[in-house]
Design a protein around this motif. Structure first.
Motif, PDB file in Angstrom:
ATOM      1  N   THR A  40       0.832  -1.209   0.000  1.00  0.00           N
ATOM      2  CA  THR A  40       0.000   0.000   0.000  1.00  0.00           C
ATOM      3  C   THR A  40       0.866   1.258   0.000  1.00  0.00           C
ATOM      4  O   THR A  40       0.520   2.260  -0.621  1.00  0.00           O
ATOM      5  CB  THR A  40      -0.942   0.029   1.214  1.00  0.00           C
ATOM      6  OG1 THR A  40      -0.179   0.007   2.434  1.00  0.00           O
ATOM      7  CG2 THR A  40      -1.890  -1.159   1.199  1.00  0.00           C
ATOM      8  N   THR A  91       0.773   4.276  -2.695  1.00  0.00           N
ATOM      9  CA  THR A  91       0.555   5.638  -2.209  1.00  0.00           C
ATOM     10  C   THR A  91       1.624   6.587  -2.726  1.00  0.00           C
ATOM     11  O   THR A  91       1.348   7.751  -3.059  1.00  0.00           O
ATOM     12  CB  THR A  91       0.555   5.664  -0.670  1.00  0.00           C
ATOM     13  OG1 THR A  91      -0.435   4.764  -0.179  1.00  0.00           O
ATOM     14  CG2 THR A  91       0.254   7.063  -0.145  1.00  0.00           C
ATOM     15  N   TRP A 122      -7.027  -1.231   2.218  1.00  0.00           N
ATOM     16  CA  TRP A 122      -6.189  -0.451   1.307  1.00  0.00           C
ATOM     17  C   TRP A 122      -6.470   1.037   1.490  1.00  0.00           C
ATOM     18  O   TRP A 122      -5.542   1.848   1.576  1.00  0.00           O
ATOM     19  CB  TRP A 122      -6.469  -0.857  -0.142  1.00  0.00           C
ATOM     20  CG  TRP A 122      -5.643  -2.010  -0.617  1.00  0.00           C
ATOM     21  CD1 TRP A 122      -5.919  -3.329  -0.475  1.00  0.00           C
ATOM     22  CD2 TRP A 122      -4.411  -1.941  -1.338  1.00  0.00           C
ATOM     23  NE1 TRP A 122      -4.924  -4.097  -1.056  1.00  0.00           N
ATOM     24  CE2 TRP A 122      -3.993  -3.268  -1.595  1.00  0.00           C
ATOM     25  CE3 TRP A 122      -3.614  -0.883  -1.804  1.00  0.00           C
ATOM     26  CZ2 TRP A 122      -2.811  -3.556  -2.286  1.00  0.00           C
ATOM     27  CZ3 TRP A 122      -2.447  -1.180  -2.494  1.00  0.00           C
ATOM     28  CH2 TRP A 122      -2.052  -2.502  -2.720  1.00  0.00           C
ATOM     29  N   MET A 165      -3.662   3.653   2.857  1.00  0.00           N
ATOM     30  CA  MET A 165      -3.177   4.708   1.980  1.00  0.00           C
ATOM     31  C   MET A 165      -3.482   6.093   2.540  1.00  0.00           C
ATOM     32  O   MET A 165      -2.648   6.999   2.466  1.00  0.00           O
ATOM     33  CB  MET A 165      -3.778   4.534   0.586  1.00  0.00           C
ATOM     34  CG  MET A 165      -3.285   3.285  -0.137  1.00  0.00           C
ATOM     35  SD  MET A 165      -4.080   2.998  -1.754  1.00  0.00           S
ATOM     36  CE  MET A 165      -3.403   4.388  -2.685  1.00  0.00           C
TER      37      MET A 165
END
Length: 356
Positions: free
Chosen positions: A41, A45, A334, A338
């Protein structure tokens, strides 16, 4: 063969041995592949599709392909699994997923990663894992039960086809296996482009194989037993709480798949770390504040029980059988991860401007 083992050892011991074997495979493969949802993640990001994302995708789609392929071939039936047959909670998947995603950024690892790191000498992961387990136990049977139940009951979904994502989409397991195979090929291509070592790519695939083996072995044992045995696969919060409580106050803990799974993962990852000379003691320090890990572990402990599992239990094991709530939980893990990482990036950027 399984019938003979059950007659000789009993259902519980056979399930425990299966959990131990699957856990050792998962632990060794997860350690060597650096399997970690948090790291994946963070890469996304930061705007890159890097090696950690590639490894996670290889593991995820291998699990989907193996599980759905086994169902399509008639070697597995997951229709009576808890993830599909029982009533689920979409509100729990959403809220719990967000909490879990936030928590794994704070604690620098999800439940499975903390267990794997603990076996390599990481004391931060060990402490965080214990806190996660205690909060999960409080959420399952203790003081946090009313809060968990209140949030879970906000939006429920019935079991059966209503909770089966494939049924909702009008797809069969064969279709899902073909789609997973295509996605796996793309994931392997990404791993190749990001120069992921071949042994780590194979190990990532073995993580997915371990998830499939969990489903298949418990199903075969259930089919061979005269007793009703729930089929399941790899998950960590529930088995971890049972194992810890068994060590503390229940010497006659009923044997089962989860009882063997946790020590199996610990042993597998420890052996892999020792074999590759990666075992080393790591403690808390100025750059690794304990309070951050404690808060993150607590969020994951409550969030996982609310979401119906951790990043592996809900995200991979539940995702591989296409449980609707599992896919929703994974999506919001997720999103939570993020969003939390973006907050940390902005805080660091603001501090950098002030210092300048």
């Amino acid at each position: 063969m399984i019938e003979a083992l059950i007659d000789t050892l009993g259902d519980g011991r056979v399930l425990m041995i299966a959990g131990l074997a699957v856990g050792m495979l998962f632990g060794a493969a997860a350690q060597h592949s650096r399997f970690c949802l948090r790291a994946a993640t963070i890469e996304v990001t930061e705007g890159g599709f890097g090696p950690r994302l590639a490894g996670w995708l290889v593991a995820f789609f291998t699990a989907l392909l193996a599980v759905q392929g086994a169902i399509a071939a008639g070697y597995l039936d997951v229709s009576q699994s808890r993830q599909l047959a029982a009533t689920g909670s979409l509100s729990g998947a959403i809220i719990g997923g967000l909490m879990f995603g936030c928590g794994m950024i704070l604690a620098r690892g999800c439940a499975s990663r903390l267990l794997v790191l603990s076996a390599t000498g990481n004391m931060r992961a060990l402490v965080s894992g214990l806190i996660l387990t205690l909060v999960a136990q409080a959420s399952l049977r203790g003081a946090l039960v009313p809060a968990r139940e209140a949030l879970s009951e906000l939006w429920l979904v019935e079991g059966g086809d209503a909770r089966n994502l494939l049924a909702r989409l009008g797809l069969e397991s064969g279709h899902a296996a073909l789609l997973a195979a295509g996605a796996l090929v793309l994931s392997l291509g990404l791993a190749f482009r990001r120069r992921v070592p071949l042994t780590r790519t194979i190990a990532a695939a073995l993580v997915g194989v371990a998830v499939a083996l969990g489903w298949i072995t418990t199903y075969l044992i259930a089919q061979s037993s005269f007793d009703i045995i729930p089929i399941a696969s790899i998950t960590f919060t529930g088995p971890s709480t049972d194992t810890l409580m068994g060590l503390i106050n229940n010497p006659e803990l009923p044997l089962g798949f989860g009882v063997g799974l946790v020590p199996g993962v610990f042993a597998g990852s420890a052996l892999a770390a020792i074999a590759t000379r990666e075992f080393r003691i790591q403690r808390f320090g100025p750059d690794t504040p304990m309070e951050r890990y404690i808060i993150g572990a607590a969020l994951m402990g409550f969030g996982s029980m609310l979401a119906g599992g951790c990043a592996v239990g809900a995200g991979m094991s539940g995702g591989a059988v296409f449980a609707l709530t599992a896919w929703v939980a994974l999506l919001f893990m997720w999103i939570g991860a993020m969003a939390t990482q973006l907050v940390f990036v902005r805080i660091a950027s603001a501090k950098g401007r002030v210092a300048a």
